[in-house]
Scaffold this active site. Structure first.
Site, mmCIF file in Angstrom:
data_model
loop_
_atom_site.group_PDB
_atom_site.id
_atom_site.type_symbol
_atom_site.label_atom_id
_atom_site.label_comp_id
_atom_site.label_asym_id
_atom_site.label_seq_id
_atom_site.Cartn_x
_atom_site.Cartn_y
_atom_site.Cartn_z
ATOM 1 N N CYS A 266 -27.924 -66.087 -43.793
ATOM 2 C CA CYS A 266 -26.636 -65.376 -43.848
ATOM 3 C C CYS A 266 -25.942 -65.880 -45.107
ATOM 4 C CB CYS A 266 -25.802 -65.691 -42.621
ATOM 5 S SG CYS A 266 -26.512 -65.060 -41.101
ATOM 6 N N ALA A 267 -26.397 -65.432 -46.249
ATOM 7 C CA ALA A 267 -26.089 -66.126 -47.502
ATOM 8 C C ALA A 267 -24.809 -65.657 -48.185
ATOM 9 C CB ALA A 267 -27.263 -65.987 -48.462
ATOM 10 N N PRO A 269 -21.066 -64.827 -49.319
ATOM 11 C CA PRO A 269 -21.160 -64.415 -50.732
ATOM 12 C C PRO A 269 -21.947 -65.372 -51.617
ATOM 13 C CG PRO A 269 -19.022 -65.411 -50.312
ATOM 14 C CD PRO A 269 -19.752 -65.424 -49.005
ATOM 15 N N GLY A 270 -22.492 -66.457 -51.055
ATOM 16 C CA GLY A 270 -23.441 -67.218 -51.866
ATOM 17 C C GLY A 270 -23.036 -68.629 -52.215
ATOM 18 N N GLY A 271 -22.006 -69.164 -51.565
ATOM 19 C CA GLY A 271 -21.592 -70.539 -51.854
ATOM 20 C C GLY A 271 -22.733 -71.521 -51.604
ATOM 21 N N LYS A 272 -23.240 -71.513 -50.375
ATOM 22 C CA LYS A 272 -24.305 -72.473 -50.050
ATOM 23 C C LYS A 272 -25.594 -72.093 -50.755
ATOM 24 C CE LYS A 272 -22.034 -73.642 -45.822
ATOM 25 N NZ LYS A 272 -20.984 -72.574 -45.955
ATOM 26 N N ASP A 339 -25.849 -70.155 -41.780
ATOM 27 C CA ASP A 339 -24.389 -70.296 -41.854
ATOM 28 C C ASP A 339 -23.842 -69.063 -41.140
ATOM 29 O OD1 ASP A 339 -21.880 -71.130 -42.551
ATOM 30 O OD2 ASP A 339 -22.026 -70.551 -44.654
ATOM 31 N N CYS A 392 -18.070 -72.220 -39.789
ATOM 32 C CA CYS A 392 -16.797 -72.646 -40.342
ATOM 33 C C CYS A 392 -15.761 -72.498 -39.235
ATOM 34 C CB CYS A 392 -16.449 -71.789 -41.542
ATOM 35 S SG CYS A 392 -15.025 -72.451 -42.354
HETATM 36 C C1 LIG Z 1 -20.092 -67.412 -42.832
HETATM 37 S S1 LIG Z 1 -20.663 -66.143 -43.848
HETATM 38 C C2 LIG Z 1 -21.841 -66.982 -44.847
HETATM 39 C C3 LIG Z 1 -21.223 -67.747 -45.988
HETATM 40 C C4 LIG Z 1 -22.248 -68.188 -47.021
HETATM 41 N N1 LIG Z 1 -23.323 -68.944 -46.418
HETATM 42 C C5 LIG Z 1 -21.631 -69.013 -48.122
HETATM 43 O O1 LIG Z 1 -21.730 -70.239 -48.124
HETATM 44 O O2 LIG Z 1 -21.038 -68.390 -49.018
HETATM 45 C C6 LIG Z 1 -21.675 -65.210 -42.773
HETATM 46 C C7 LIG Z 1 -22.455 -64.093 -43.438
HETATM 47 O O3 LIG Z 1 -23.351 -63.590 -42.470
HETATM 48 C C8 LIG Z 1 -23.587 -62.238 -42.742
HETATM 49 N N2 LIG Z 1 -24.211 -61.651 -41.547
HETATM 50 C C9 LIG Z 1 -23.616 -61.217 -40.421
HETATM 51 N N3 LIG Z 1 -24.533 -60.773 -39.550
HETATM 52 C C10 LIG Z 1 -25.744 -60.954 -40.139
HETATM 53 C C11 LIG Z 1 -27.088 -60.674 -39.758
HETATM 54 N N4 LIG Z 1 -27.356 -60.113 -38.576
HETATM 55 N N5 LIG Z 1 -28.078 -60.981 -40.615
HETATM 56 C C12 LIG Z 1 -27.811 -61.524 -41.823
HETATM 57 N N6 LIG Z 1 -26.555 -61.782 -42.252
HETATM 58 C C13 LIG Z 1 -25.543 -61.510 -41.413
HETATM 59 C C14 LIG Z 1 -22.224 -61.723 -43.117
HETATM 60 O O4 LIG Z 1 -22.340 -60.534 -43.883
HETATM 61 C C15 LIG Z 1 -21.651 -62.903 -43.916
HETATM 62 O O5 LIG Z 1 -21.861 -62.691 -45.284
#
Ligand SMILES: C[S@@+](CC[C@H](N)C(=O)[O-])C[C@H]1O[C@@H](n2cnc3c(N)ncnc32)[C@H](O)[C@@H]1O
Length: 456
Positions: A266-267, A269-272, A339, A392
């Site tokens: 669940c990357a 917007p890409g921070g991690k 994440d 988070c």
């Molecule tokens: C908490 S954010 C991730 C933040 C990211 N890891 C970072 O550090 O920037 C959760 C992400 O999960 C994505 N998401 C939600 N459901 C999902 C799924 N079924 N499969 C993949 N990604 C999903 C969302 O679009 C969102 O971008």
């Protein structure tokens, strides 16, 4: 008389948040830029808008006591802005009342301005310390209700924090930390930038993460390393949970053969992913750290968020994919970062209005998705490999309960002590998971559990 641009901008933001669910942290910078508001006026507009939005619950309780009829929404927003200045800022009362009345006259009309004047004078007759015992439930009989009004958080969130902290003692400190503006924290992506480079741009080294630097003033976007994605804005706990995943030893033959394969499920917007991509490429840069040479696949279900991941990473493969319907073969990854989508209750200090928008009913649905994603993450990792489950949010229903349920349902995984991979930080709880807290660490309330897939 010159127009009071800072207050007008703050009012317009508060109106937009109230009327059409705008996001203050996106709208305010745009308004400031479009109207050429800079320097001290920009700082004032920011404090007025963000402070008012954070404090809505408290201010509304006080406004209700000072009115005999519900004000129209636009007048109510102006009264909230006036209340913030009167009760929480060092604006002299005559200036807070006068400028707010002028604002109502300008934006709403002369009749409502008279009404606003009378209400604001009543608000100004007491300090916040005097108002709280009048408008909040009694602390002895309803401590959660009292804290909710005194510290401007919805009651259900105060309750959830109390459960996660395991008691009341630290609650006021946590709620206060949520009401303070967070430091801007930068990450120097290893091999691409360095803390030294960020120091030269005006930042100071972080407290925990070897990649963190704090920027006390200035626009991070103006820093060259940030502009070209060698560095980025990233909370320190966010950096540490990604680093922790790369520190878990995989001391077996599978890991030694060829480079490791990593997945960020669940990357966006890409921070991690940005940090993992740099560590995968260049190594963690520390004596015990991952030495580099891994390959990262980063996925997000939303195309536009996957695109942001693509823009911020260099070597990672980036795809749009639903983690619950994997686009990858099972059992092929050595390390998986999950994440998970969550309520974000751990980052309330970043989005001033978020606490009033979150809906506790979302937790059940998120919980189902979190369980499915964690199951899919365990399917994606090979035996002996590891999964980091991160939220988070400190809400138990999104953290420990999800991990406990998934572990209980399947017999092929065990939980490691996540704290062992975060030697820089203490105060992370009793384990085996690690819980960061704004009031203890100055970070978001990030949760980390590390699971290892058992060998058959
Ligand atoms: C908490 S954010 C991730 C933040 C990211 N890891 C970072 O550090 O920037 C959760 C992400 O999960 C994505 N998401 C939600 N459901 C999902 C799924 N079924 N499969 C993949 N990604 C999903 C969302 O679009 C969102 O971008």
């Amino acid at each position: 008389m010159p127009r009071d641009e800072a207050r007008i901008a703050a009012f317009d933001v508060i109106r937009a948040v109230d009327e059409r669910d705008a996001y203050a942290n996106l709208l305010l910078p745009r308004i400031l830029r479009d109207r050429g508001i800079r320097g001290r006026d920009a700082a004032l507009a920011t404090e007025l808008a963000y402070g008012t939005l954070r404090g809505l619950g408290t201010y509304d309780a006080i406004i209700e006591t000072c009115t005999d009829r519900a004000p129209d929404p636009d007048v109510r927003d102006a009264l909230r802005l006036g209340a913030h200045q009167l009760l929480r800022m060092r604006v002299p009362p005559h200036a807070a009342v006068g400028t707010t009345v002028d604002l109502v006259r300008l934006r709403v009309g002369p009749g409502p301005a008279k009404f606003a004047n009378a209400v604001l004078r009543r608000i100004a007759s007491r300090t916040i310390e005097e108002w709280v015992p009048i408008v909040a439930p009694d602390a002895a009989t309803d401590p959660v209700g009292h804290l909710a009004v005194a510290h401007a958080h919805p009651r259900w969130i105060v309750s959830a924090f109390r459960d996660a902290l395991g008691g009341d003692a630290e609650l006021p400190g946590l709620l206060d930390a949520d009401n303070a503006r967070p430091l801007v924290t930068l990450v120097a992506r290893p091999g691409r930038s360095s803390v030294k480079e960020l120091e030269e741009a005006g930042a100071t080294p972080g407290r925990y993460s070897p990649y963190a630097a704090y920027l006390r003033e200035g626009d991070p976007g103006q820093i060259e390393a940030v502009a070209d994605t060698r560095a980025a804005v990233q909370d320190e706990a966010s950096q540490l949970v990604a680093l922790a995943l790369t520190r878990v030893p995989l001391d077996d033959a599978d890991a030694a053969a060829g480079g490791e394969r990593w997945l960020d499920m669940c990357a966006g917007p890409g921070g991690k992913a940005g940090l993992l991509d740099a560590i995968a490429t260049y190594g963690a840069g520390g004596p015990a750290g991952f030495p580099g040479g891994a390959r990262l696949l980063a996925a997000d279900v939303q195309f536009h968020r996957a695109r942001l991941v693509w823009q911020t990473t260099r070597r990672a493969d980036v795809i749009t994919a639903d983690g619950t319907e994997p686009a990858w073969r099972p059992g092929v990854f050595d390390r998986v970062m999950l994440d998970a989508p969550c309520t974000g209750l751990g980052a309330l200090r970043r989005r001033p209005e978020a606490r009033w928008r979150r809906d506790p009913s979302a937790i059940a649905e998120l919980g189902r998705l979190q369980r499915r994603l964690l199951g899919a993450a365990l399917d994606a990792v090979r035996p002996g490999g590891v999964v980091a489950y991160v939220t988070c949010s400190p809400h138990l229903a999104e953290t420990r309960v999800v991990v406990g349920d998934v572990l209980a349902r399947r017999g092929d995984a065990e939980q490691l002590d996540a704290r062992a991979y975060l030697p820089e930080a203490d105060g992370l709880g009793d384990g085996p998971h690690a819980q960061f807290w704004p009031h203890r660490h100055g970070t978001d309330a990030m949760f980390l559990a590390i699971l290892r897939k058992r060998r058959p």
